[in-house]
Design an enzyme around this catalytic site. Structure first.
Site, PDB file in Angstrom:
ATOM      1  N   THR A  28       3.600 -13.776 -29.740  1.00  0.00           N
ATOM      2  CA  THR A  28       3.990 -15.167 -29.467  1.00  0.00           C
ATOM      3  C   THR A  28       3.144 -15.728 -28.331  1.00  0.00           C
ATOM      4  OG1 THR A  28       6.263 -14.728 -30.141  1.00  0.00           O
ATOM      5  CG2 THR A  28       5.928 -16.615 -28.715  1.00  0.00           C
ATOM      6  N   SER A  30       0.294 -19.107 -26.770  1.00  0.00           N
ATOM      7  CA  SER A  30      -0.844 -19.965 -27.092  1.00  0.00           C
ATOM      8  C   SER A  30      -2.055 -19.149 -27.550  1.00  0.00           C
ATOM      9  CB  SER A  30      -1.210 -20.827 -25.882  1.00  0.00           C
ATOM     10  OG  SER A  30      -1.471 -20.020 -24.759  1.00  0.00           O
ATOM     11  N   ASP A  81      -0.804  -9.315 -29.776  1.00  0.00           N
ATOM     12  CA  ASP A  81      -0.015 -10.204 -28.917  1.00  0.00           C
ATOM     13  C   ASP A  81      -0.805 -10.549 -27.658  1.00  0.00           C
ATOM     14  OD1 ASP A  81       2.069 -11.719 -27.944  1.00  0.00           O
ATOM     15  OD2 ASP A  81       3.509 -10.077 -27.813  1.00  0.00           O
ATOM     16  N   GLY A  96       6.550 -14.570 -20.670  1.00  0.00           N
ATOM     17  CA  GLY A  96       6.420 -15.943 -20.184  1.00  0.00           C
ATOM     18  C   GLY A  96       6.933 -16.942 -21.217  1.00  0.00           C
ATOM     19  N   GLY A  97       6.823 -16.557 -22.499  1.00  0.00           N
ATOM     20  CA  GLY A  97       7.303 -17.430 -23.577  1.00  0.00           C
ATOM     21  C   GLY A  97       8.693 -17.049 -24.059  1.00  0.00           C
ATOM     22  N   GLU A 103       9.049  -8.882 -29.073  1.00  0.00           N
ATOM     23  CA  GLU A 103       7.669  -8.411 -28.871  1.00  0.00           C
ATOM     24  C   GLU A 103       7.665  -6.911 -28.572  1.00  0.00           C
ATOM     25  OE1 GLU A 103       5.737 -12.557 -27.130  1.00  0.00           O
ATOM     26  OE2 GLU A 103       6.437 -11.047 -25.723  1.00  0.00           O
ATOM     27  N   LYS A 121      -5.992 -13.274 -16.433  1.00  0.00           N
ATOM     28  CA  LYS A 121      -4.775 -12.463 -16.518  1.00  0.00           C
ATOM     29  C   LYS A 121      -4.999 -11.004 -16.117  1.00  0.00           C
ATOM     30  CE  LYS A 121      -2.460 -15.389 -19.825  1.00  0.00           C
ATOM     31  NZ  LYS A 121      -2.162 -15.634 -21.236  1.00  0.00           N
TER      32      LYS A 121
HETATM   33  C1  5RP Z   1       5.612 -14.565 -24.812  1.00  0.00           C
HETATM   34  C2  5RP Z   1       4.542 -13.725 -24.211  1.00  0.00           C
HETATM   35  C3  5RP Z   1       3.145 -14.228 -24.300  1.00  0.00           C
HETATM   36  O1  5RP Z   1       2.378 -13.262 -24.936  1.00  0.00           O
HETATM   37  C4  5RP Z   1       2.622 -14.482 -22.925  1.00  0.00           C
HETATM   38  O2  5RP Z   1       3.511 -15.361 -22.240  1.00  0.00           O
HETATM   39  C5  5RP Z   1       1.218 -15.086 -22.955  1.00  0.00           C
HETATM   40  O3  5RP Z   1       1.262 -16.370 -23.481  1.00  0.00           O
HETATM   41  P1  5RP Z   1      -0.034 -17.273 -23.630  1.00  0.00           P
HETATM   42  O4  5RP Z   1      -0.921 -16.634 -24.638  1.00  0.00           O
HETATM   43  O5  5RP Z   1       0.502 -18.608 -24.065  1.00  0.00           O
HETATM   44  O6  5RP Z   1      -0.695 -17.359 -22.263  1.00  0.00           O
HETATM   45  O7  5RP Z   1       4.777 -12.674 -23.663  1.00  0.00           O
HETATM   46  O8  5RP Z   1       6.880 -14.045 -24.574  1.00  0.00           O
END
Ligand code: 5RP
Length: 216
Positions: A28, A30, A81, A96-97, A103, A121
């Protein structure tokens, strides 16, 4: 190159790990949204996907990629992921999402976990990004008090309900020198559904932009 372009490159690069005729585990966020776009270009070669969130399910379906229930597929060869932080040993902070629980289930059920990140990151020590912890709603306040006893500073992500009907506490200002232990310690608190540390089961492969990162 900007962050979005790095994420797009990583999403495309991950196609190298997709085997014909398989069901792919899909995370999940972006970055994964770019992977889903890339996966759509080879959708005739795969059987379908298992999704970690309602959001990714909607994207997969928009692209005409069949979405299966994990209970009907058994173990998966590949899970792709993103992450919020990644240390040199491929241990991650995720959630974060707010999709961390599904996951983590998919990462556990998959033979290979490929993680896609942009360079920002990469960290030496996990914890600057607030650690997401999914909790049963009635246990929020109890779990928060236990986290404080362990030295953490929990903040309720007010207004967010996970796909599982639960709430999120974000633990601030951590310096996780032993993330495997922290994952176990927080995970033992009654009322915790899932800790957003992927340390006991780290990523097998990390892709940064279009580069496959060398393992430590
Ligand atoms: C969602 C997650 C995402 O993988 C993580 O937040 C990274 O998100 P993005 O690719 O939008 O930066 O763990 O629960």
């Amino acid at each position: 190159m900007d962050k979005e372009a790095q994420k797009r490159l990583a999403g495309r690069k991950a196609l190298e790990y997709v085997e014909d005729g398989t069901v792919v585990g899909v995370g999940t966020g972006s970055t994964v949204a770019h992977f889903i776009d890339a996966l759509a270009t080879i959708k005739h070669r795969i059987e379908g996907a298992v999704s970690s969130s309602e959001r990714s399910t909607a994207l997969l379906k928009e692209h005409g990629i069949p979405v299966f229930d994990l209970n009907s597929t058994g173990g998966l060869p590949l899970y792709v992921d993103g992450a919020d932080e990644c240390d040199p040993w491929n241990r991650l902070i995720k959630g974060g999402g707010a999709a961390l629980t599904r996951e983590k289930i998919l990462a556990a059920a998959s033979s290979k976990f490929v993680c896609l990140i942009d360079p920002a990151k990469q960290v030496d020590l996990l914890g600057a990004f607030p650690l997401p912890i999914e909790v049963i709603p009635m246990a929020r306040s109890y779990v928060a008090r236990q986290i404080v006893k362990l030295g953490g500073q929990p903040v309720w992500r007010d207004g967010v309900t996970t796909d599982n009907g639960n709430w999120i506490l974000d633990v601030h200002n951590l310096r996780l020198s032993d993330p495997v232990r922290a994952e176990a310690d927080y995970g033992r608190i009654v009322g915790v559904v899932c800790v957003g540390l992927f340390a006991a089961r780290p990523a097998d492969v990390v892709i940064v932009g279009d580069q496959i990162r060398a393992n430590r």
